[in-house]
Each structure stands twice: as structure tokens, then as C-alpha cells.
Scaffold this active site. Sequence first.
Site, short mmCIF file in Angstrom:
data_model
loop_
_atom_site.label_atom_id
_atom_site.label_comp_id
_atom_site.label_asym_id
_atom_site.label_seq_id
_atom_site.Cartn_x
_atom_site.Cartn_y
_atom_site.Cartn_z
N ASN A 43 0.78 -1.23 0.00
CA ASN A 43 0.00 0.00 0.00
C ASN A 43 0.82 1.28 0.00
OD1 ASN A 43 -2.29 -1.50 -0.03
ND2 ASN A 43 -2.69 -1.35 2.15
N CYS B 135 -7.86 -5.33 8.35
CA CYS B 135 -6.52 -5.34 8.91
C CYS B 135 -6.56 -6.34 10.06
CB CYS B 135 -6.08 -3.94 9.35
SG CYS B 135 -7.21 -3.10 10.48
N LYS C 206 -9.94 2.96 17.92
CA LYS C 206 -9.59 3.06 19.35
C LYS C 206 -8.95 4.41 19.67
CE LYS C 206 -7.78 -0.56 21.28
NZ LYS C 206 -6.90 -1.71 21.57
N ASP D 212 -8.07 0.17 12.39
CA ASP D 212 -6.99 1.11 12.09
C ASP D 212 -6.81 1.30 10.59
OD1 ASP D 212 -6.26 1.76 14.72
OD2 ASP D 212 -5.03 -0.01 14.92
N ARG D 213 -6.01 0.44 9.96
CA ARG D 213 -5.80 0.53 8.51
C ARG D 213 -7.10 0.34 7.73
NH1 ARG D 213 -1.00 3.08 8.08
NH2 ARG D 213 0.60 2.05 9.32
#
Length: 544
Positions: free
Chosen positions: A287, A311, A353, A316-317
Site C-alpha cells: 500500500n 486489517c 480506538k 486502524d488501517r
Amino acid sequence: MASAPIAPYNSSPMRNSSSQNASRESLKMEPMADVALLPGEERVIDKEIIYMCPFNGALKGKVFISNYRLCFKSTETETPVTLNMPLGVISRVEKMGGATSRGENSYGLDITCKDMRNLRFALKQEGHSRRDIFEILFKYAFPLSHGMQLFAFLSQEKYEENGWNIYEPMEEYRRQGLPNSEWRITFINKNYELCDTYPTILVVPYKALDEDLRKVSTFRSRCRIPVLSWFHKKNHAVITRCSQPLVGMSGKRNKDDERYLDVIREANGTTKLTIYDARPNVNAVANKLVLSGAIQVADKVSSGNSVVVHCSDGWDRTAQLTSLSMLMLDSYYRTLRGFQVLLEKEWISFGHKFASRIGHGDKNHADQDRSPIFLQFIDCVWQMTKQFPTAFEFNERLLVVILDHLFSCRFGTFLYNCESARESNNVRTKTVSLWSLINSDTSSYINPFYTPESSRVLYPVASMRHLELWVTYYIRWNPRIQHQQQSPVEQRYKELLALRDQYLKKLEELQLSDSTPSSTHLTNSSTPNAATPNQHITHLQTPF
């Protein structure tokens, strides 16, 4: 000499009946009296101090700390140097030097911030002069580590619009054209029983039964099953998101999970379902940071192929790729309101998060969970706004304000790790939404060059030579950057827009005056030179 903590500061003028001591205190506070405190903000301590400014050298002045901010103002310079920083921005506070340290200004405090600042303050070495300010700063910068509340729960700010209403899941899914014959709404997670980090409203394939979802959840990390994020109205391709499958070292397979993915593929009516694995070890190779991966997702979906993005845990990603690709595909998310909806949906509701990644109110600065995932996403958004300056309704200021309040803990928007945690802590009823602030003054965040294009898909260039350093965010504390004004072109364009608004208002007034009974008689008379609204406009002088 150390000063004792003072009562909450009131910025109103001192009454004549005030005591002489209070008057002296007022004079003592006078250099900082021009700082307006927020509703619910209370002043805790003020102190004479030396700020080791990296641009101006050692500056004598006064600092005050409230339950929300640290504010410094120099007292011996012709043009005062000021600092005004929310305590939530602080990552670490350390003592610098000791009582026997030699060298000028070698004794004091070193403050590391989450917004690229590093602040150093020097104090007198005798009498433990830094003890009180260190203890108070450490306590109020990290309230959760001291059994205290974040400032968002103490704030008493009021706004006309309730920013918590900006995102309504059912309304957003209806905008996308859902539910339909291929996809349905499920409330299986209404009490967070299926997945405690997912929202209560989920969109899944029409053919998938709730019992199927329960089986699939056992094979997905944190039970975060593949669910729909975005639906392409024209070709019916979708973006779905989830966490990684629990294949383990032995490469386990799960028939229920495989069948569920096949149902997702069938809903799109294609022979293939593309899966984007954004776990760190793969992401680093495939990526190249984040934009190129989002471009691949957007290209697949725009060509009619559904994708699954995951992910490790899907917060996250995964959020980076889904939200960036949706920003490229859907012009609604490029509006001021639509961008707020995008953040609420893909980041806040789906459980990025924030508390762990940012460390709100937590003194453990070395926590391995901390990571600038959301900052990286906002940087990518900024890169897109630079490459497509007319495609976004919002401007750079919006992105900076969002990042500032990502750290500030003034609003409840980015607090906690997931929707269930925000609900159990009554965030929507006990704190103010950041969007209440933003939408109370939308003109400050509007891009004057914005040109709506409903069907345009954006494909930014992701090569390093086309990516820029976001100077006005990362280096904004340099006074040379601060003094740079907006571009002359943008300033002139805003002036012309304001002028246009004046003319439109004047036209409206003239049209109203022509519609009154007295003017109706003149308009209907046989006078050949009776003026029409358009003729009135020709008499207005323009300074172009």
C-alpha cells in the site's frame, strides 16, 4: 517564589466593594486577564516563569494553568509572545535539572506535546519552586490517571445545534439506497452482544441469516464480521469491512465464513470478490502508506467489483482505506456535513480506538497502543484537497480544528474506543459534540473554490514526488509560518463572494419594494420609464 493555588478565575471587572487584597490579586492577574475562559473552565494556579522559546530565546512572563489549558504570556517584550494550549495535548511532563544544576535556566520543566510542540520552562532553583506547578500540571494534564474527569465532562458550553444529531445511521444508509433486495438492516448487535466494538445497526447480505452472522463472528478477530460500509447505487458494488480471520499458524479454514463471503459476492452478481489485507506486514509492501491502497479500492468498486477490507482488528488501517476510498467515490463525503458523517460512521461508530491511540488523559506516554492512525488519515485528506482544490466544500482550517480537538478533550466526539463505551459513559448527554462548534460557524470552514460534481471519482497521485509536507499543520508553531496569510487569490475570491452576496441582498430588497402596494401602482401605470429589478441593478456601482 511559589504562589499558592488561587480560587477559580472570574474575568468580570472587580467590584468597588472588593477588598484591597483582592485588588492586588487582580493586578497580579492583569497580564493574563485578556484570556477568556470557557464555560466550566476554572483557573487553578498562576506563576512567574521563563519560557525557553526556540525562536525568541528565554522570555520572562506569567503562566496560568486551568482545568483545561496552559497559557503563557511574556511580560518584557514589546510584542508579547503567547502560548495557549489545551492540557489534553500534553503527552509527557518531565523535570529538567535539579537544585544543584549549573547554568542559566537549567532548572525547570520539559513538556512534550502530541501536536509537534516541545515546551521548556525555567524557574528559580531555590525553594523547590517548580514542585507546585509540576504537580498541578501533571494532575490536570492526565486526569484519568488521577481519578478525575476529562474536561469534556466539566465543560458547560452551549450551542444552538446539537452536533450529536449529525449522523443518523438509518438516514445515511437510506441515502445510499439501502436496504434493498440485496442488502438488509440487522439489529442483531442492538445490545452489543454480537460484537462489543461494532455499532448497533449493521448492513449485511439479504440472504444471510442472523444465525449465520453468529457463526461467522467466532472466526473473526474481536467478532468483527464483514459488514457493508458503502453501496454504489449504479453498479451495486460494495465496500465491506471486517477484522482478520482467525486462521492461526496452521491455516485453519471455516466453512461458515467462506460461505458468508460467497453470499457477499453473490449480492453484487460478480464472479470475484476482492479482499484487501491491510495488516502491517502486507501494508508496508503493497500500500506504500495509505493513499495508493485506497485508490485500488476505489478503482475496483467504480468498475463494478465488490471489495472486503480488513486489517488485524478492523479499526486502524481498515478505517483509513474504507474512508479514503469512499471520499474518492462519493462526492457527498466531500461536503462539510458529509465529511462529518464519514468520520462519525467509519471512525467513531465503527470503533477506531481513539482512547488507546491518542491516550486521552493518560500519563502512560510509552504505551505501545498509541499511534497516529487518524492523523495519518487526515493528512491524506489534506493531500487530496491540494490535488483537487475545487472538489471539497471544506477548507484546510476544518482539518486543523479536527486534529486540535482530537487531542484537546474539550469535546466528547473522539473520546473512548467504541460506541458501546461512549454509551455507557453517557457521552452524548454529558458532553458537547465537536460538530456543534463547527456548525455554529460554517462560513469559517468553507472552501471558496468548491465546485459540486456529483458523479466525479477522484484518483489522486500517490507517488512521493506529488505528496507535500503539510506545513501549516506540522510547522505552524514557527512564527514565520504563523505570519503567512492565505493566498492573495483566495483572499480576493472571498471578497468577490462577499460582494456578490451584497448585490443579491440588494436585489432582493428591491424586488420586495417593487412588490408593495404603493410600488404596484407605479409599475402598472403607463409611465414608460417604470424600473424593473434588473434595471435597478444597472445603477449599482461595482468596484471591480
